[in-house]
Scaffold this motif. Structure first.
Motif: not given
Length: 288
Positions: A87-116
């Motif tokens: 659960e450390v991701c919630f301790d660090v980032a709170g609601d961002v995990v469920t609200e915007d993590l998808d948008r953040i990752l999509a913005a920086v991944c450059g369509a390199d989806v293997d790590p995803i």
């Protein structure tokens, strides 16, 4: 405002949104990016330390600003951070995990989806992070950065061996992602998942699949990316309840859960019984 002043104002939570400092950071992108990357790297290297640092906030601004900047160097750091088990991701980032993590990752991944994909398939990664990663793939299809057929094929592989066939939040998230992608080719796999009781029907039911089919592909894809890319960190963060006095007072005074309320994991333990009385754990019910 110089870089050191910006950093000082963004380092800790001060109850009001530091709009001037955030705008200054946005205006000085080139000079600010190394500072934000340094903070994000330190957070990824030792998320427990950041979680235990009272008022630590720079890493939160870093995630949104670097997403706004489409900074590819942030991608491996975010993958490392959100691959931390438990659960450390919630301790660090709170609601961002469920609200915007998808948008953040999509913005920086450059369509390199293997790590995803690696996070999706890693059972040690938090189930909410894995769910966000599923949404990243659909989001990239909606934005024209991935071919829909390749994601359909990948989802089929998840249904047929790459995911553990145990009832879990992730199965509902997978069906939900299929609905957003338009589930036509995956209907037999989805039906089998329902038949095998892998999907929590309180989260997503057969009716959701039927509605997605009736909408058509274009409408389904539009719905899945309704928030759009992260373009302005001020508009993304300034409305948060933590920065609004009235919302803070309401959250402190309100003894009950109301429709549309935003919940914080700190208020109710994620593994505690849900206050709504369903008998489920909070993270499996209203905590979603």
């Amino acid at each position: 405002m110089n870089i050191e002043d910006i950093k000082t104002q963004l380092e800790t939570y001060e109850r009001t949104f530091p709009e001037a400092a955030v705008r200054a950071a946005m205006a000085q992108r080139e000079a600010m990016t190394p500072v934000l990357l340094e903070c994000l790297q330190a957070t990824a290297d030792d998320p427990h330390r950041v979680a235990q640092t009272d008022g630590a906030m720079l890493h939160m601004y870093a995630m949104y600003l670097l997403a706004q900047f489409r900074e590819r160097a942030a991608y491996p750091m975010l993958v490392k951070l959100f691959s931390t088990p438990g659960e450390v991701c919630f301790d660090v980032a709170g609601d961002v995990v469920t609200e915007d993590l998808d948008r953040i990752l999509a913005a920086v991944c450059g369509a390199d989806v293997d790590p995803i994909k690696g996070m999706i398939e890693n059972r040690e990664v938090n189930e909410y992070v894995r769910s966000a990663c599923l949404r990243v793939l659909v989001m990239l299809v909606a934005r024209g950065e991935l071919e829909r057929g390749s994601v359909v094929a990948y989802f089929r592989s998840l249904f047929n061996g790459k995911l553990e066939r145990e009832a879990d939040l992730l199965w509902g998230s997978l069906v939900g992602a299929c609905c957003d992608l338009y589930p036509e080719e995956l209907l037999p796999d989805i039906e089998r998942a329902f038949d095998d009781d892998l999907v929590d029907t309180l989260f997503v039911g057969r009716g959701s699949v039927e509605r997605a089919m009736s909408e058509g592909q274009a409408q389904a894809l539009r719905r899945c990316d309704r928030k759009g890319p992260i373009e302005d960190t001020v508009s993304e963060m300034s409305w948060w309840a933590a920065f609004r006095e009235d919302d803070r007072k309401a959250a402190h005074q309100a003894p009950t859960i109301t429709n549309g309320a935003r919940f914080k994991a700190a208020k109710v333990g994620r593994n505690a019984p849900c206050p709504c009385g369903s008998g489920k754990k909070f993270k499996k019910c209203c905590g979603r």
